[in-house]
Design a protein around this motif. Structure first.
Motif, mmCIF file in Angstrom:
data_model
loop_
_atom_site.group_PDB
_atom_site.id
_atom_site.type_symbol
_atom_site.label_atom_id
_atom_site.label_comp_id
_atom_site.label_asym_id
_atom_site.label_seq_id
_atom_site.Cartn_x
_atom_site.Cartn_y
_atom_site.Cartn_z
ATOM 1 N N ILE A 81 1.002 -1.264 0.048
ATOM 2 C CA ILE A 81 -0.038 0.051 0.067
ATOM 3 C C ILE A 81 0.686 1.285 0.014
ATOM 4 O O ILE A 81 0.653 2.144 -0.740
ATOM 5 N N LEU A 82 2.097 1.254 0.968
ATOM 6 C CA LEU A 82 2.721 2.287 0.756
ATOM 7 C C LEU A 82 3.450 2.638 -0.438
ATOM 8 O O LEU A 82 3.706 3.897 -0.812
ATOM 9 N N THR A 83 3.898 1.624 -1.142
ATOM 10 C CA THR A 83 4.547 1.559 -2.239
ATOM 11 C C THR A 83 3.599 2.378 -3.287
ATOM 12 O O THR A 83 4.189 3.159 -4.107
ATOM 13 N N GLU A 84 2.412 2.058 -3.298
ATOM 14 C CA GLU A 84 1.176 2.813 -4.219
ATOM 15 C C GLU A 84 1.181 4.149 -3.996
ATOM 16 O O GLU A 84 1.097 5.191 -4.855
ATOM 17 N N LYS A 86 3.354 6.182 -2.477
ATOM 18 C CA LYS A 86 4.399 6.780 -2.901
ATOM 19 C C LYS A 86 4.452 7.002 -4.264
ATOM 20 O O LYS A 86 4.840 8.060 -4.818
ATOM 21 N N ALA A 87 4.126 6.007 -5.164
ATOM 22 C CA ALA A 87 4.075 5.977 -6.502
ATOM 23 C C ALA A 87 3.330 7.092 -7.116
ATOM 24 O O ALA A 87 3.454 7.739 -7.976
ATOM 25 N N ASN A 88 2.187 7.368 -6.342
ATOM 26 C CA ASN A 88 1.189 8.448 -6.793
ATOM 27 C C ASN A 88 1.370 9.823 -6.195
ATOM 28 O O ASN A 88 0.678 10.898 -6.125
ATOM 29 N N SER A 89 2.529 9.839 -5.275
ATOM 30 C CA SER A 89 3.044 11.088 -4.523
ATOM 31 C C SER A 89 1.879 11.716 -3.668
ATOM 32 O O SER A 89 1.969 12.730 -3.421
ATOM 33 N N THR A 103 2.463 9.051 8.523
ATOM 34 C CA THR A 103 2.954 9.696 7.760
ATOM 35 C C THR A 103 2.037 10.864 7.292
ATOM 36 O O THR A 103 0.968 10.868 7.552
ATOM 37 N N LEU A 104 2.708 12.171 6.951
ATOM 38 C CA LEU A 104 1.945 13.283 6.747
ATOM 39 C C LEU A 104 1.676 13.458 5.254
ATOM 40 O O LEU A 104 2.476 13.496 4.385
ATOM 41 N N PRO A 105 0.380 12.748 4.890
ATOM 42 C CA PRO A 105 -0.092 12.592 3.598
ATOM 43 C C PRO A 105 -0.549 13.894 2.851
ATOM 44 O O PRO A 105 -0.410 15.119 3.627
ATOM 45 N N SER A 106 -0.123 13.956 1.485
ATOM 46 C CA SER A 106 -0.867 15.248 0.999
ATOM 47 C C SER A 106 -2.249 15.490 1.254
ATOM 48 O O SER A 106 -2.873 14.583 1.089
ATOM 49 N N ASN A 107 -2.681 16.629 1.377
ATOM 50 C CA ASN A 107 -3.896 16.913 1.478
ATOM 51 C C ASN A 107 -4.681 17.530 0.431
ATOM 52 O O ASN A 107 -5.611 17.980 0.207
ATOM 53 N N SER A 110 -6.535 15.798 -5.252
ATOM 54 C CA SER A 110 -6.140 14.736 -6.088
ATOM 55 C C SER A 110 -5.409 13.517 -5.426
ATOM 56 O O SER A 110 -5.090 12.560 -5.931
ATOM 57 N N ALA A 111 -5.204 13.686 -4.012
ATOM 58 C CA ALA A 111 -4.561 12.681 -3.474
ATOM 59 C C ALA A 111 -5.610 11.705 -2.569
ATOM 60 O O ALA A 111 -5.311 11.374 -1.495
ATOM 61 N N SER A 112 -6.807 11.723 -3.283
ATOM 62 C CA SER A 112 -7.884 11.144 -2.437
ATOM 63 C C SER A 112 -8.200 9.515 -3.007
ATOM 64 O O SER A 112 -7.759 9.264 -4.187
ATOM 65 N N PHE A 113 -8.370 8.801 -2.383
ATOM 66 C CA PHE A 113 -8.641 7.452 -2.553
ATOM 67 C C PHE A 113 -9.356 6.553 -1.705
ATOM 68 O O PHE A 113 -9.848 6.991 -0.664
ATOM 69 N N ILE A 114 -9.940 5.470 -2.111
ATOM 70 C CA ILE A 114 -10.770 4.383 -1.445
ATOM 71 C C ILE A 114 -9.978 3.209 -1.314
ATOM 72 O O ILE A 114 -9.377 2.833 -2.334
ATOM 73 N N LEU A 115 -9.625 2.843 0.041
ATOM 74 C CA LEU A 115 -8.979 1.550 -0.064
ATOM 75 C C LEU A 115 -9.735 0.603 0.310
ATOM 76 O O LEU A 115 -10.690 0.497 1.183
ATOM 77 N N ASP A 116 -9.522 -0.646 -0.456
ATOM 78 C CA ASP A 116 -10.449 -1.843 -0.574
ATOM 79 C C ASP A 116 -9.493 -2.833 -0.408
ATOM 80 O O ASP A 116 -8.192 -3.185 -0.516
ATOM 81 N N GLY A 117 -10.191 -3.775 0.615
ATOM 82 C CA GLY A 117 -9.561 -5.060 1.190
ATOM 83 C C GLY A 117 -8.744 -5.044 2.374
ATOM 84 O O GLY A 117 -8.271 -5.975 2.850
#
Length: 243
Positions: A81-84, A86-89, A103-107, A110-117
């Motif tokens: 998950i972390l690799t993904e 980081k790949a998307n910045s 981690t202090l994520p981007s706010n 465009s850094a929005s996501f749905i985490l599945d599984g």
């Protein structure tokens, strides 16, 4: 049928959908991404399968666990998950699962996501907390008898994962995928006995998981007899929080 009008976020949404098998998590995720185009899907299962298929170092390590019949360790899923991310910045490139705090994520929207599984348990949720702060956990609730009817009517396009239902989401051509025209199939586990076993397992882990997020005041519950009942409520809550 839900009419989709797109909306834009003002800040990053980091969402988890929780619900029993067959409740429609995939359907709601697809609709959310259409409604809010800044959302992306991050599927731990897809990341794992891709890593194994591409024989990445993580994939080779994960495959050894799978071939031995053991579960892939949580730490390995977190690394995927972390690799993904980081790949998307979406998180700083130096982020590590061994960092002492989240981690202090981007706010950025465009850094929005749905985490599945993932996570599926309270322990996994705690590990995820140490990696990145989720800011909305949605539990989807539909009566058991309705889910069972939905499962028996479900057909899938295996290569893409697209799901159809002869009761409310029929393919344009019976037995064929809308985009490719390829044949649809039944999942091996789409039967009542298997589903009830999975439901028991889900119930064992979901209560502690949701209690974990209740304590963080980010858990929201939505109930409906169909995806079309749930979607408008879900859209409204996401808009209220992030738009």
């Amino acid at each position: 049928m839900v009419v989709t009008v797109t909306k834009e976020f003002k800040r990053a949404a980091r969402i988890i959908l929780v619900g029993p098998p067959g409740v429609g998590k995939g359907t709601q995720a697809e609709r959310l991404m259409k409604r809010f185009p800044q959302l992306s899907a991050v599927s731990s299962g897809d990341l794992l399968r891709n890593a194994v298929r591409n024989k990445t170092p993580l994939g080779i390590e994960a495959e050894s666990h799978m071939k031995a019949g053991s579960l892939v360790p949580d730490e390995m899923i977190l690394r995927l998950i972390l690799t993904e991310l980081k790949a998307n910045s979406w998180v700083p490139p130096q982020s590590s699962i061994s960092d002492p705090g989240p981690t202090l994520p981007s706010n950025s929207p465009s850094a929005s996501f749905i985490l599945d599984g993932f996570p599926r348990t309270a322990l996994q949720a705690s590990r995820l907390d140490s990696l990145i702060p989720v800011n909305l956990v949605v539990s989807l609730v539909t009566p058991v008898n309705i889910i069972l009817d939905r499962i028996t009517d479900r057909w899938v396009h295996a290569p893409s994962g697209r799901v159809y239902n002869t009761g409310f989401n029929k393919p344009r051509v019976e037995g064929r995928d809308d985009l490719t025209g390829e044949p649809l199939t039944k999942r091996e586990d789409d039967n009542e006995e298997t589903w009830r076993a999975r439901l028991r397992k889900f119930n064992e882990t979901s209560d502690p998981l949701l209690e974990h997020y209740d304590r963080k005041h980010i858990h929201w519950r939505v109930k409906g007899n169909s995806s079309d009942e749930i979607s408008p409520q879900l859209f409204g809550e996401v808009e209220r929080r992030f738009c």
